[in-house]
Design a protein around this motif. Sequence first.
Motif, PDB file in Angstrom:
ATOM      1  N   LEU A   3      14.538   8.634  12.650  1.00  0.00           N
ATOM      2  CA  LEU A   3      13.835   8.324  11.393  1.00  0.00           C
ATOM      3  C   LEU A   3      13.109   9.572  10.875  1.00  0.00           C
ATOM      4  O   LEU A   3      13.134   9.901   9.682  1.00  0.00           O
ATOM      5  CB  LEU A   3      12.819   7.209  11.654  1.00  0.00           C
TER       6      LEU A   3
ATOM      7  N   VAL B  77      12.327  -0.045  12.026  1.00  0.00           N
ATOM      8  CA  VAL B  77      11.352   0.523  12.964  1.00  0.00           C
ATOM      9  C   VAL B  77      10.786  -0.555  13.888  1.00  0.00           C
ATOM     10  O   VAL B  77       9.824  -0.309  14.621  1.00  0.00           O
ATOM     11  CB  VAL B  77      10.190   1.263  12.241  1.00  0.00           C
TER      12      VAL B  77
ATOM     13  N   ASP C  51       2.604  12.496  13.044  1.00  0.00           N
ATOM     14  CA  ASP C  51       3.828  13.184  12.615  1.00  0.00           C
ATOM     15  C   ASP C  51       3.661  13.637  11.166  1.00  0.00           C
ATOM     16  O   ASP C  51       2.539  13.790  10.697  1.00  0.00           O
ATOM     17  CB  ASP C  51       5.066  12.288  12.851  1.00  0.00           C
TER      18      ASP C  51
ATOM     19  N   GLN D 102       4.270   4.894   7.231  1.00  0.00           N
ATOM     20  CA  GLN D 102       5.525   4.175   7.479  1.00  0.00           C
ATOM     21  C   GLN D 102       5.364   2.677   7.202  1.00  0.00           C
ATOM     22  O   GLN D 102       4.356   2.079   7.604  1.00  0.00           O
ATOM     23  CB  GLN D 102       5.955   4.391   8.943  1.00  0.00           C
ATOM     24  N   ASP D 103       6.355   2.088   6.548  1.00  0.00           N
ATOM     25  CA  ASP D 103       6.373   0.637   6.357  1.00  0.00           C
ATOM     26  C   ASP D 103       6.673  -0.023   7.701  1.00  0.00           C
ATOM     27  O   ASP D 103       7.809   0.012   8.190  1.00  0.00           O
ATOM     28  CB  ASP D 103       7.455   0.257   5.332  1.00  0.00           C
ATOM     29  N   LEU D 104       5.645  -0.610   8.276  1.00  0.00           N
ATOM     30  CA  LEU D 104       5.798  -1.177   9.620  1.00  0.00           C
ATOM     31  C   LEU D 104       6.549  -2.510   9.591  1.00  0.00           C
ATOM     32  O   LEU D 104       6.908  -3.045  10.642  1.00  0.00           O
ATOM     33  CB  LEU D 104       4.427  -1.336  10.286  1.00  0.00           C
TER      34      LEU D 104
ATOM     35  N   ALA E 106       0.007   3.953   2.949  1.00  0.00           N
ATOM     36  CA  ALA E 106      -0.319   3.510   4.322  1.00  0.00           C
ATOM     37  C   ALA E 106       0.703   4.017   5.326  1.00  0.00           C
ATOM     38  O   ALA E 106       0.804   3.479   6.438  1.00  0.00           O
ATOM     39  CB  ALA E 106      -0.417   1.991   4.363  1.00  0.00           C
TER      40      ALA E 106
ATOM     41  N   ALA F 219       1.465   8.618   8.146  1.00  0.00           N
ATOM     42  CA  ALA F 219       2.257   9.602   7.415  1.00  0.00           C
ATOM     43  C   ALA F 219       1.759   9.757   5.979  1.00  0.00           C
ATOM     44  O   ALA F 219       1.942  10.814   5.366  1.00  0.00           O
ATOM     45  CB  ALA F 219       3.726   9.188   7.417  1.00  0.00           C
TER      46      ALA F 219
ATOM     47  N   ARG G 142      -4.365   0.323  -5.114  1.00  0.00           N
ATOM     48  CA  ARG G 142      -5.620   0.712  -4.435  1.00  0.00           C
ATOM     49  C   ARG G 142      -5.433   1.693  -3.289  1.00  0.00           C
ATOM     50  O   ARG G 142      -6.392   2.075  -2.644  1.00  0.00           O
ATOM     51  CB  ARG G 142      -6.358  -0.537  -3.950  1.00  0.00           C
TER      52      ARG G 142
ATOM     53  N   LEU H 166       1.623   6.159  18.853  1.00  0.00           N
ATOM     54  CA  LEU H 166       2.422   7.315  18.417  1.00  0.00           C
ATOM     55  C   LEU H 166       1.522   8.540  18.262  1.00  0.00           C
ATOM     56  O   LEU H 166       0.302   8.456  18.404  1.00  0.00           O
ATOM     57  CB  LEU H 166       3.108   7.004  17.080  1.00  0.00           C
TER      58      LEU H 166
ATOM     59  N   LEU I 175       0.823  -1.213   0.000  1.00  0.00           N
ATOM     60  CA  LEU I 175       0.000   0.000   0.000  1.00  0.00           C
ATOM     61  C   LEU I 175       0.865   1.275   0.000  1.00  0.00           C
ATOM     62  O   LEU I 175       0.552   2.249   0.689  1.00  0.00           O
ATOM     63  CB  LEU I 175      -0.997   0.008   1.184  1.00  0.00           C
TER      64      LEU I 175
END
Length: 267
Positions: free
Chosen positions: A88, A72, A149, A65-67, A63, A118, A59, A146, A25
């Motif tokens: 970061l 991270v 940000d 930050q890439d979790l 999404a 983000a 689609r 969090l 995403l």
Amino acid sequence: MSESLVLSSDTESVRSLTLNRPASLNSFNAALHEQLLQALDEAAEEPGVRCVVLTGAGRAFSAGQDLADPGVAPASSPGAKPPDLGQLIDRFYKPLVLRLRSMPVPTVAAVNGVAAGAGANLALNCDVVIAAQSASFIQAFGKIGLIPDTGGTWLLPRLVGRARALGLAMLGDKLPAPDAERIGLIWRCVPDGELPAQTLLLAQKLAAMPVKALVSTRRCIDEAQLIDLDQALESETQTQRELGEGHDYSEGVNAFKERRTPQFTDR
Ligand code: T3D
């Protein structure tokens, strides 16, 4: 060679940048950050570019930050070293916001699907936000412990007021694009199938306008949130003085008098 994470294409003087990690995403890892910043720098330096559009492949818009990025990953056990999320932000998100907000041309976010964390605030940092009817905005930060940000704490109350900013940020609910338009979070939403064409029309309209004046408008409006009326009036005076010396002002007035379409060139 691996596919570019930011696709770039030009239609006349409109540059479209497409975030291109659809499988996750369009979530942000270091490589996407680097490529997007470079693409924005290039657009800023290219004199022929007069408007930049940001959108997402697949689609989602993004999404956030890439979790799944190991950088991270939270501390795996008590006593293990936690990630430095401040670093970061300093390295990636802060430069991205500052780059976007100082672009020498208008910026448009074409939100094609979900915009979370983000990703949502990236879109909201653009000058004009247009979204597909099925798109949505999620201040997802609170759900993972969090705060908003990517400029979210600054932007949200300015866009929709404190009560709605806190509601969006604390609850983290999905806000459908029509509601985002209704509460003034975004400029407008359009039927899904019309998003590409409506975005291009909007971007071409902005590109044909005196973009230096539009960018000065962004700066003065942002500044005015932080200063008193006297200072805002002074800022308007100085800015108007500078714009009055430019080509676009003469061109705009002459074209009006001569009943012709103006050709603006200042950047
Ligand atoms: O944390 C820090 O590093 C500090 C910086 C913070 C900035 C931030 O952006 S914090 C917020 C991070 N983003 C989120 O918390 C959003 C997480 N994603 C979601 O809540 C949902 O995916 C969505 C609401 C956006 C969409 O839901 P849905 O049901 O349409 O899709 P899905 O099934 O959840 O996701 C589809 C795929 O994308 C899935 O992968 P798979 O199973 O098909 O292989 C999912 O894991 C992946 N994906 C979605 N979001 C992320 C992601 N992968 C990595 N990072 C993501 N943020």
